[in-house]
Write a protein that holds these residues in place. Structure first.
Motif, mmCIF file in Angstrom:
data_model
loop_
_atom_site.group_PDB
_atom_site.id
_atom_site.type_symbol
_atom_site.label_atom_id
_atom_site.label_comp_id
_atom_site.label_asym_id
_atom_site.label_seq_id
_atom_site.Cartn_x
_atom_site.Cartn_y
_atom_site.Cartn_z
ATOM 1 N N ARG A 1 11.107 8.169 -2.696
ATOM 2 C CA ARG A 1 11.319 8.070 -1.256
ATOM 3 C C ARG A 1 11.251 9.501 -0.704
ATOM 4 N N LEU A 2 10.224 9.756 0.076
ATOM 5 C CA LEU A 2 10.006 11.069 0.674
ATOM 6 C C LEU A 2 10.201 10.953 2.182
ATOM 7 N N ILE A 3 11.060 11.798 2.734
ATOM 8 C CA ILE A 3 11.352 11.772 4.168
ATOM 9 C C ILE A 3 10.533 12.864 4.835
ATOM 10 N N THR A 4 9.672 12.470 5.782
ATOM 11 C CA THR A 4 8.902 13.457 6.536
ATOM 12 C C THR A 4 9.421 13.558 7.959
ATOM 13 N N ILE B 1 11.512 16.735 4.074
ATOM 14 C CA ILE B 1 12.857 17.305 4.169
ATOM 15 C C ILE B 1 13.796 16.795 3.085
ATOM 16 N N PHE B 2 13.411 15.719 2.388
ATOM 17 C CA PHE B 2 14.267 15.210 1.321
ATOM 18 C C PHE B 2 13.429 14.338 0.400
ATOM 19 N N ALA B 3 13.833 14.287 -0.864
ATOM 20 C CA ALA B 3 13.133 13.452 -1.847
ATOM 21 C C ALA B 3 14.145 12.785 -2.765
ATOM 22 N N THR B 4 13.960 11.500 -2.961
ATOM 23 C CA THR B 4 14.779 10.723 -3.888
ATOM 24 C C THR B 4 13.858 9.962 -4.831
ATOM 25 N N GLN B 5 14.131 10.038 -6.125
ATOM 26 C CA GLN B 5 13.405 9.232 -7.098
ATOM 27 C C GLN B 5 14.213 7.973 -7.371
ATOM 28 N N LYS B 6 13.622 6.816 -7.054
ATOM 29 C CA LYS B 6 14.298 5.543 -7.273
ATOM 30 C C LYS B 6 13.883 4.951 -8.621
ATOM 31 N N PHE B 7 14.800 4.210 -9.213
ATOM 32 C CA PHE B 7 14.514 3.480 -10.441
ATOM 33 C C PHE B 7 15.092 2.071 -10.329
ATOM 34 N N GLY B 8 14.341 1.101 -10.845
ATOM 35 C CA GLY B 8 14.798 -0.275 -10.832
ATOM 36 C C GLY B 8 15.847 -0.546 -11.900
ATOM 37 N N LEU B 9 16.441 -1.745 -11.793
ATOM 38 C CA LEU B 9 17.475 -2.174 -12.732
ATOM 39 C C LEU B 9 17.326 -3.656 -13.050
ATOM 40 N N ASN B 10 17.892 -4.056 -14.165
ATOM 41 C CA ASN B 10 18.122 -5.473 -14.485
ATOM 42 C C ASN B 10 16.851 -6.320 -14.519
ATOM 43 N N GLY B 11 15.727 -5.716 -14.872
ATOM 44 C CA GLY B 11 14.490 -6.471 -15.009
ATOM 45 C C GLY B 11 13.819 -6.841 -13.708
ATOM 46 N N ARG B 12 14.337 -6.391 -12.573
ATOM 47 C CA ARG B 12 13.739 -6.722 -11.285
ATOM 48 C C ARG B 12 12.391 -6.024 -11.125
ATOM 49 N N VAL B 13 11.463 -6.681 -10.395
ATOM 50 C CA VAL B 13 10.114 -6.130 -10.234
ATOM 51 C C VAL B 13 9.997 -5.226 -9.017
ATOM 52 N N VAL B 14 11.096 -5.013 -8.294
ATOM 53 C CA VAL B 14 11.143 -4.026 -7.218
ATOM 54 C C VAL B 14 12.313 -3.093 -7.501
#
Length: 339
Positions: A193-196, A207-220
């Motif tokens: 997630r990159l905030i412009t 202005i900010f960056a977050t690396q997201k990771f999934g959980l629990n076998g979900r496809v999103v």
């Protein structure tokens, strides 16, 4: 400033059962009395425009007023979106098909709109892509998104009939994930997630960056967790925090794969930042956007853009040990904002 009507709608819509739950959570986490916390919540709402979820999510009981004043709270977020984003262009981001067509150069995958495509076109698409991703044309937070496997249908006619029953689905090619990202979690595209923000002169900034990771076998990855990424190094610089930041769930490693998070390099991070800065100039009347970017073996690809990006997940205590929010960045780049 948000309108009086908006403020009244928020206040009258406050659910006291939820407030009591959040108050209990703040009491458990802070050790403060409920009476003290209630008074302090009201003070923060008046002075800093914070909601009760803001209060517990940011751990405001542990901050001075000077520190609290640096946070983008609920009402401040509304202020910024109202100032920076022209509502006449919001539908470009609300309708995924319009978004994909507008940002086609950055999407890097084939897609088809089942609302307008012919039967022959839909079946030809399915033949090219026996595994597809299906999304509602309007939607957010990954709701109703799922993978479609042609092998699950007895024949193409059944597939087409089922797509018609689903109504208004957008089908798209499944992006291949970069192997370094898949090492952490392979069931979903783990998006950056990159905030412009376009400054007052029209220049784009990440202005900010977050690396997201999934959980629990979900496809999103929407219901997983996010780690702050250092903009100078492209490396994860904070532990992961649950998508519901108010819960305060923190991950030093992914619970499924046990991959350590802090210090891990995000592949092609700077290419992703360069791409979203170019994308930010496509609709310059929308100056403040949160982009979800997938990293493929061939480079970054935009998954979606959010014109009302969440204000909480990038100011969480585990990600801001300096106890400073993001509002000073907005003040520097957008001096016309006066709150």
């Amino acid at each position: 400033m948000p309108s009086i009507k908006y403020r009244l709608r928020v206040l009258t819509g406050m659910r006291f059962k939820k407030f009591a739950e959040v108050l209990d959570r703040a009491h458990e986490k802070s050790g403060r009395s409920r009476i003290w916390l209630t008074r302090d919540m009201l003070h923060c709402a008046r002075k800093f425009g914070s909601g009760y979820y803001d209060y517990v999510t940011f751990g405001f009981w542990d901050l001075t007023d000077e520190q609290r004043a640096t946070y983008v709270t609920r009402f401040v977020s509304k202020d910024l979106v109202t100032l920076l984003n022209d509502p006449d262009y919001a539908e470009i981001f609300n309708d995924k098909v319009k978004f994909y067509n507008t940002f086609r150069d950055f999407i890097k995958r084939e897609f088809i709109d089942c609302r307008t495509a012919s039967k022959e076109e839909v079946l030809a698409f399915a033949e090219r892509h026996p595994v597809m991703f299906a999304k509602p044309a309007h939607g957010s937070c990954g709701h109703d998104c799922h993978k479609v496997y042609m092998k699950d249908y007895t024949d193409p006619e059944e597939f087409y009939r089922r797509m018609g029953e689903e109504d208004a689905w957008l089908l798209e090619e499944v992006l291949e994930q970069h192997p370094r990202q898949a090492e952490v979690y392979s069931h979903a595209m783990n998006c950056l997630r990159l905030i412009t923000l376009l400054d007052s002169g029209g220049e784009p900034h990440v202005i900010f960056a977050t690396q997201k990771f999934g959980l629990n076998g979900r496809v999103v990855d929407n219901y997983g967790f996010g780690c702050r990424v250092d903009l100078e190094t492209g490396r994860i610089c904070s532990p992961g925090v649950s998508g519901d930041g108010s819960l305060g769930i923190v991950y030093d490693e992914h619970p499924l794969t046990h991959v350590k998070l802090v210090g891990r390099e995000v592949p092609m991070f700077f290419e992703a930042c360069g791409m979203v800065k170019k994308a930010a100039l496509v609709v310059p009347r929308m100056r403040y956007i949160g982009w979800d970017v997938g990293i493929t073996p061939d480079g970054p690809a935009i998954v979606e853009g959010n014109h009302y990006t969440a204000h909480d997940f990038w100011q969480l205590p585990a990600q801001t040990p300096e106890k400073t929010g993001m509002l000073p960045v907005f003040r520097q780049l957008v001096p016309e904002y006066k709150r």
